[in-house]
Motif scaffolding. Sequence first.
Motif: not given
Lengths: 213, 132
Positions: A125, A86, A89, A129-130, A92-93, A82-83, A132-133, A78-79
Amino acid sequence: MLVDRMIEPEVSGDGEMLEEDLPKERVIHSELAELTKYVEVITQTIREMESPVTSTSEQLPQATSHLHDLAKMTEDGTHQVISLTEELERNREVIQHQLEQLRANVAGRAVKDLDAILTIVKADEGRLLNIHVALSFQDLVAQRVEKLVTVLTEIQHKLLKLVVIFGIQQQKGVAGTSGEGRGYEMLRQLESSKTTALQQDLVDSIMSEYGMS
Amino acid sequence: MIDTGIKVLVVDDMSTMRRIVKNVLRQIGFTDIMEAENGQDALTKLRAGGFGLVVSDWNMPVMQGIDLLRAVRADAELKTLPFLMVTAEAQKENLILAVQAGVSNYVVKPFTAEILQGKLEKIFGNVQTVQT
């Protein structure tokens, strides 16, 4: 047979058995003989159980260890996800920012094309986020695993008690025998969590009953 | 309207969950986010001051979320602090306990970003309504 040795027929003072006692004595003798056979069968069954019970009680710590590994692996995985999410993301930004700058410096059809690309990039985006959740499943898995470990530990204690009570083998360092019934309680909780856990809409409904929206 | 300038404390014993909740909060616009591993750790950090929101799990070692909530509500300095419970512990009895203890709202895991944002909007909407 043990019973034959232990049960001696009742005799009178001069060593002669009373005639009226004979049928009663035979019935008792016969019942005790049957009881003895029954005990022998049970003893034999317990002896036959020795191997599987001992084997099962020895395998349970291994099963517990596997479950801990499972929790750790899902946590590490999971970590990692997540990494990576991130990083995506952040990229993407950057892309969104650069596209917006580019859009400010172009005209005509290019503006429409860039708007179309920006729409896609912005939509990602929410998707990221989804992701992550959605990874919050790991917390739920870890909690269930912890409950299973508690149940397994309790079963192991029970099996070892069985082994000791029936004298199948000497008790091999039973660790932490305290908390009797805790495993059952956790099992009950595990079971009830599958059947009575509230969904968010029900939570909202109950909260609204308390005047909280 | 959510004031994303406030300092938020995310309380969870699972590092993955802290990270997930922090990322969702960041996406909503919060930038000042701190973490605590359990209720006791959280209480120490909260008493140091400056927080405007607590997002807490229920099941934690040392001090559970419900005990943290009660301690917060019993503290003169912290008693009005918005407190969002985010937990898998969603049995009716627990929810009632949390409501009785003064929880601001309650989110069940697994949740979506929209649900979390919606709950925060309601919490801050209510806070604003109370203040105005």
